[in-house]
Write an enzyme that holds these catalytic residues in place. Sequence first.
Site, mmCIF file in Angstrom:
data_model
loop_
_atom_site.group_PDB
_atom_site.id
_atom_site.type_symbol
_atom_site.label_atom_id
_atom_site.label_comp_id
_atom_site.label_asym_id
_atom_site.label_seq_id
_atom_site.Cartn_x
_atom_site.Cartn_y
_atom_site.Cartn_z
ATOM 1 C CB SER A 290 -0.908 0.023 1.229
ATOM 2 O OG SER A 290 -1.494 1.312 1.313
ATOM 3 C CG HIS B 46 -3.773 -1.479 -2.056
ATOM 4 N ND1 HIS B 46 -4.839 -2.247 -2.471
ATOM 5 C CD2 HIS B 46 -4.230 -0.722 -1.032
ATOM 6 C CE1 HIS B 46 -5.895 -1.981 -1.714
ATOM 7 N NE2 HIS B 46 -5.559 -1.043 -0.834
ATOM 8 C CG HIS C 188 -9.233 0.240 -1.308
ATOM 9 N ND1 HIS C 188 -8.742 -0.032 -0.044
ATOM 10 C CD2 HIS C 188 -10.587 0.185 -1.194
ATOM 11 C CE1 HIS C 188 -9.743 -0.248 0.779
ATOM 12 N NE2 HIS C 188 -10.880 -0.106 0.110
ATOM 13 C CG MET D 166 -12.083 -2.959 3.942
ATOM 14 S SD MET D 166 -10.521 -2.529 3.159
ATOM 15 C CE MET D 166 -9.674 -1.668 4.491
ATOM 16 C CG ASP E 259 -6.583 -2.981 2.351
ATOM 17 O OD1 ASP E 259 -5.520 -2.724 2.949
ATOM 18 O OD2 ASP E 259 -7.195 -2.140 1.663
ATOM 19 C CG ASP F 81 -5.145 2.367 0.554
ATOM 20 O OD1 ASP F 81 -6.078 1.589 0.285
ATOM 21 O OD2 ASP F 81 -4.092 2.002 1.111
ATOM 22 C CG MET G 222 -8.525 7.051 2.196
ATOM 23 S SD MET G 222 -7.695 7.084 3.797
ATOM 24 C CE MET G 222 -6.918 5.466 3.776
ATOM 25 C CG MET H 206 -11.363 3.159 1.274
ATOM 26 S SD MET H 206 -9.890 3.072 2.309
ATOM 27 C CE MET H 206 -8.651 3.282 1.053
#
Length: 220
Positions: free
Chosen positions: A9, A34, A67, A138, A176, A36, A38, A69
């Site tokens: 990540s 990966h 990913h 998750m 994850d 992330d 957000m 979010m």
Amino acid sequence: MKRPLIAPSLLAADFGRLADEIADLEAIGADWLHCDVMDGVFVPNISFGLPVVEAIRRYARLPLDVHLMIQRPEAYLEPFAQAGADIITFHWEATSHPDRLVQEIHRLGKRAGIAINPATPVELLADILAVVDIVCVMSVNPGFGGQRLIPYVAKKVQRLAVLRAQVGSSALIEVDGGITPETAPLVKGADIIVAGHSLLRASDRKAVVGALRASFESLA
Ligand code: DX5
Ligand code: ZN
């Protein structure tokens, strides 16, 4: 037991040296990168968005596992596809129409992932397992790196593997959050392990990649 793919990540990377960080992770044998994303609404933190994913794409050779979010993921599938995502994962909890989003991601020529929060039961995915490429379970509440794995998630990974076999799905199982060489055996059966702090903040990253890959091997 099959060795899992390792997806570091980048949230735990040194953002001031992102190109070097990507080169280092590729050199030590990572499988996917990966990313992330957000939005400060779906999760209580803001990370990075489209320009950073575009920059990662310019420097990375490995597949980008994005990913999301974020709320309203449907509004951002095409922009993240254009930014260079290979896998686009949205949260089950962020939409009422997961099937529509999977179809849209496939129309964009990308692999579709669905992430579920720790408290969301895997059984809800029984039908969509037929069409989704990746289920991201998750193992922490999303929003921050460096948290501890929530132990009950181990049973969810096992139940998801059984459910997948029952319905004849070939979806990959990703786990994850809070994965370390010590906690990885708890989530045996996963196909992809995301690792942030335990890998990127380690003094010997290559050793951690090896330990994560080997972590299922001694298990029956
Ligand atoms: C959590 C993120 C994770 C996180 C993993 O909200 O989705 O991908 O970066 O980091 P660690 O491995 O540090 O828990
Ligand atoms: Zn993630």
